[in-house]
Design a protein around this motif. Structure first.
Motif, PDB file in Angstrom:
ATOM      1  N   ILE A 180       6.179   2.728  -0.865  1.00  0.00           N
ATOM      2  CA  ILE A 180       5.247   1.627  -0.131  1.00  0.00           C
ATOM      3  C   ILE A 180       5.270   2.109   1.229  1.00  0.00           C
ATOM      4  O   ILE A 180       6.382   2.446   1.767  1.00  0.00           O
ATOM      5  CB  ILE A 180       5.101   0.257  -0.538  1.00  0.00           C
ATOM      6  N   ASP A 181       4.162   1.701   2.170  1.00  0.00           N
ATOM      7  CA  ASP A 181       4.379   2.139   3.428  1.00  0.00           C
ATOM      8  C   ASP A 181       5.192   1.339   4.067  1.00  0.00           C
ATOM      9  O   ASP A 181       5.694   1.987   5.052  1.00  0.00           O
ATOM     10  CB  ASP A 181       2.630   1.680   3.839  1.00  0.00           C
ATOM     11  N   PHE A 208       0.818  -1.149   0.089  1.00  0.00           N
ATOM     12  CA  PHE A 208      -0.075   0.080   0.023  1.00  0.00           C
ATOM     13  C   PHE A 208       0.992   1.095  -0.135  1.00  0.00           C
ATOM     14  O   PHE A 208       2.014   1.174   0.587  1.00  0.00           O
ATOM     15  CB  PHE A 208      -0.998   0.041   1.183  1.00  0.00           C
ATOM     16  N   ASP A 209       0.404   2.474  -0.697  1.00  0.00           N
ATOM     17  CA  ASP A 209       1.042   3.532  -0.569  1.00  0.00           C
ATOM     18  C   ASP A 209      -0.159   4.450  -0.235  1.00  0.00           C
ATOM     19  O   ASP A 209      -0.626   5.305  -0.934  1.00  0.00           O
ATOM     20  CB  ASP A 209       1.558   3.815  -2.113  1.00  0.00           C
ATOM     21  N   THR A 210      -0.038   4.751   1.321  1.00  0.00           N
ATOM     22  CA  THR A 210      -1.414   5.401   1.716  1.00  0.00           C
ATOM     23  C   THR A 210      -1.386   6.873   1.254  1.00  0.00           C
ATOM     24  O   THR A 210      -2.342   7.510   0.886  1.00  0.00           O
ATOM     25  CB  THR A 210      -1.546   5.330   3.195  1.00  0.00           C
ATOM     26  N   ASP A 211      -0.060   7.671   1.206  1.00  0.00           N
ATOM     27  CA  ASP A 211       0.162   8.917   0.724  1.00  0.00           C
ATOM     28  C   ASP A 211       0.152   9.198  -0.641  1.00  0.00           C
ATOM     29  O   ASP A 211       0.391  10.330  -0.868  1.00  0.00           O
ATOM     30  CB  ASP A 211       1.194   9.704   1.770  1.00  0.00           C
ATOM     31  N   GLY A 212       0.278   8.206  -1.384  1.00  0.00           N
ATOM     32  CA  GLY A 212       0.398   8.367  -2.833  1.00  0.00           C
ATOM     33  C   GLY A 212       1.674   8.887  -3.342  1.00  0.00           C
ATOM     34  O   GLY A 212       1.610   9.867  -4.382  1.00  0.00           O
ATOM     35  N   ASP A 213       2.748   8.822  -2.457  1.00  0.00           N
ATOM     36  CA  ASP A 213       4.105   9.462  -3.094  1.00  0.00           C
ATOM     37  C   ASP A 213       4.908   8.621  -3.681  1.00  0.00           C
ATOM     38  O   ASP A 213       6.099   8.742  -4.328  1.00  0.00           O
ATOM     39  CB  ASP A 213       4.766  10.055  -1.876  1.00  0.00           C
ATOM     40  N   GLY A 214       4.614   7.130  -4.233  1.00  0.00           N
ATOM     41  CA  GLY A 214       5.363   6.222  -4.766  1.00  0.00           C
ATOM     42  C   GLY A 214       6.165   5.434  -3.986  1.00  0.00           C
ATOM     43  O   GLY A 214       6.813   4.618  -4.587  1.00  0.00           O
ATOM     44  N   PRO A 258      -0.228  15.503  -0.740  1.00  0.00           N
ATOM     45  CA  PRO A 258      -0.471  14.988  -2.106  1.00  0.00           C
ATOM     46  C   PRO A 258       0.368  15.813  -2.899  1.00  0.00           C
ATOM     47  O   PRO A 258       0.371  16.986  -2.866  1.00  0.00           O
ATOM     48  CB  PRO A 258      -2.100  15.081  -2.399  1.00  0.00           C
ATOM     49  N   ASP A 289       8.247   3.543   3.863  1.00  0.00           N
ATOM     50  CA  ASP A 289       7.978   5.169   3.875  1.00  0.00           C
ATOM     51  C   ASP A 289       8.191   5.423   5.085  1.00  0.00           C
ATOM     52  O   ASP A 289       7.620   5.366   6.156  1.00  0.00           O
ATOM     53  CB  ASP A 289       6.452   5.337   3.541  1.00  0.00           C
TER      54      ASP A 289
END
Length: 432
Positions: A202-203, A194-200, A213, A206
Motif C-alpha cells: 500500500i502507498d 491505495f496501491d497506486t503502482d499495483g505492486d501489493g 507494472p 511503499d
C-alpha cells in the motif's frame, strides 16, 4: 467573570502558536467532536441591556469533505440589570474550506431558540413595560476559522455570528463573538488504502511508489536486486555480479568484459557478441568484403562475383535489364503506390554504386485501352520513376525516360495475370 473568559481566550491563542503546523483537516469526516467556547455579545440596543459575556458548548460530527452539523447550547449574563441573561439552543450547518496550511476558514448557518430574562431589581427603577421575558426563535450566519493545535485533531476555533431574533413586531440583531476549541473524540476512521503502482504494497508503506507494472518487489515495495549491485533485477543485464563489484547503469562490472571479446564493458558498443567473434575496437563484429565488390559480406547475396564486375545493392552482378518488380501505380495514373518506394530505393542505391552508368527508364502497359492513351500513360509513368531516382541522388544526366505503351508485352494480355505482368517499369542499362 470577564477576567476568567479573557484569560481562557488568551491561553488558547498562545497554545496555538506553539503547536504543529501540519495541514489542517477542518471538521474531520465521520468523527464526533465537542466545542466549548467563551462568548461576548454586542447586544441590539433595543433590548435595553448592556453587552453580555457567556459560554457556548456544541457537539457535532463531520461529514463529506469539510462539512459538519453541530447541536449546541449557550448561556450569557449582563451587568445592566441584576440577574439579566440569555439561554438558548441551536443547530448549525458548517463548511470548512481551503484545506492547505495550518489555518482553515469556515462558514455556517443555523437556527435555534433563545430566551432572554430581565428580572425585577428593587434597587433599580425600571418602567414596568421594560420588565419582560423574551422567548423567540432565531437564525444566524457565521464566519470563522480553525487552527490546528496537534496531530489528534485538537483545534483553536474563533468565529463571528450575526444573529437575528425572530420576534414581532421588530427583530433584534446581535453580534456574537466566540473563541474556544474543537476536541474530536473516538477513534479516527481508518483512511482508505491505495496501491497506486499495483505492486501489493500500500502507498503508505511503499518506499518505491513508482515500480513498473509486474515487477517483483520486497516488503518495502522496492524492486528486487538479487546481486545487491544497486541495479534492480528488471534492468540488470548482468544479474550475477560479485558482491562489492563496481557496476555501470546496466548492472555490469565496469572493468569486466562479459562477452569475452577483448573490449571492456565500458567501451563495448555491442556487449553480447558470441564468443570467438572477430570484433573491432568498439566490440562489434567486423564485416569483410571477400569479393571486393563494395557490398559487405553480411549483405552480399552473391559473395563471389568476378573482380571489377558491376553489382547491384545486393552484391549481385548487374544485368543489362533490371525489372522493377513491385513498382506499381494507381489505376489509370502515374502516381506511385506506397508499396513501390522500397524497390525504388534499392534501385537508386544500385545506380549510385555504379555512378556514370547510363540508364533508360522504360514504361510499359497492358493492352487495355487505346494505343495512344497507353503510350502516353507509359511515358508519364517512366518519367515519374526517373524523377524519384533523381530525388534519391542519381545524376539526371545518366537517366532518360521512354514509354513503350503496349508494344512490348512479356505475357498474354488475355488473362489478368498476363496483363499485370505487362504493366511494368524496367531499367535498361545503356552503358557508360
Amino acid at each position: 467573570m470577564k477576567k476568567v473568559i479573557c484569560a481562557a481566550a488568551i491561553a488558547v491563542v498562545l497554545l496555538a502558536t506553539h503547536q504543529s503546523e501540519a495541514q489542517n483537516p477542518g471538521f474531520e469526516t465521520d468523527r464526533w467532536y465537542v466545542s466549548p467556547m467563551a462568548t461576548f455579545i454586542r447586544e441590539d440596543t433595543d433590548r435595553n441591556t448592556n453587552n453580555m459575556l457567556g459560554g457556548h458548548f456544541g457537539i457535532g460530527r463531520g461529514f463529506g469533505d469539510g462539512w459538519a452539523v453541530e447541536l449546541y447550547a449557550f448561556g450569557n449574563q449582563s451587568d445592566a440589570f441584576d440577574e439579566t441573561g440569555q439561554i438558548g439552543i441551536g443547530l448549525d450547518l458548517l463548511y470548512s474550506f481551503l484545506p492547505s496550511g495550518k489555518w482553515r476558514p469556515y462558514l455556517g448557518v443555523g437556527v435555534g431558540h433563545i430566551k432572554t430574562n430581565i428580572n425585577d431589581d428593587p434597587t433599580i427603577i425600571v418602567p414596568v413595560t421594560e420588565r419582560f421575558d423574551e422567548d423567540n426563535p432565531f437564525a444566524h450566519g457565521a464566519v470563522g476559522f480553525l487552527r490546528q493545535l496537534n496531530g489528534q485533531g485538537l483545534q483553536l476555533r474563533g468565529e463571528l455570528r450575526y444573529r437575528a431574533d425572530l420576534r414581532d413586531p421588530e427583530d433584534y440583531r446581535d453580534l456574537v463573538y466566540n473563541v474556544g476549541i474543537v476536541m474530536p473524540f473516538g477513534r479516527r476512521p481508518e483512511a482508505p488504502t491505495f496501491d497506486t503502482d499495483g505492486d501489493g504494497v500500500i502507498d503508505g508503506s511503499d518506499r518505491c511508489p513508482g515500480t513498473p507494472p509486474g515487477a517483483a518487489v520486497d516488503s518495502r515495495g522496492c524492486e528486487l536486486d538479487s546481486d545487491a549491485d544497486g541495479v534492480p533485477d528488471s534492468g540488470d543485464a548482468c544479474p550475477d555480479t560479485g558482491a562489492g563489484s563496481r557496476v555501470d547503469g546496466k548492472g555490469c562490472e565496469i572493468d569486466a568484459d562479459n562477452d569475452g571479446d577483448g573490449v571492456r564493458n565500458t567501451g563495448d558498443r555491442c556487449p553480447n557478441t558470441p564468443r570467438g567473434t572477430q570484433v573491432d575496437q568498439y566490440g562489434c563484429r567486423t564485416v569483410g568484403d571477400v569479393d571486393g565488390d563494395g557490398v559487405l559480406d553480411n549483405r552480399d547475396r552473391c559473395p563471389r562475383t568476378a573482380p571489377g564486375a558491376r553489382v547491384d545493392a545486393s552484391g549481385c552482378e548487374l544485368s543489362d535489364t533490371i525489372e522493377l518488380r513491385g513498382v506499381t501505380f494507381k489505376t489509370n495514373s502515374a502516381t506511385l503506390t506506397s508499396a513501390s518506394t522500397g524497390v525504388l530505393d534499392q534501385a537508386a542505391a544500385t545506380l549510385l554504386r555504379n555512378a556514370g552508368v547510363r540508364v533508360e527508364v522504360q514504361g510499359h502497359t497492358d493492352r487495355t485501352g487505346a494505343d495512344s492513351y497507353n503510350l502516353a500513360l507509359s511515358q508519364r509513368r517512366a518519367e515519374t520513376v526517373r524523377d524519384y531516382l533523381i530525388d534519391k541522388g542519381v545524376s539526371p544526366s545518366t537517366l532518360t525516360a521512354k514509354g513503350y505503351g503496349e508494344s512490348q508485352p512479356v505475357a498474354d494480355n488475355s488473362t489478368a495475370e498476363g496483363r499485370a505482368s505487362n504493366r511494368r517499369v524496367v531499367l535498361k542499362i545503356l552503358g557508360r
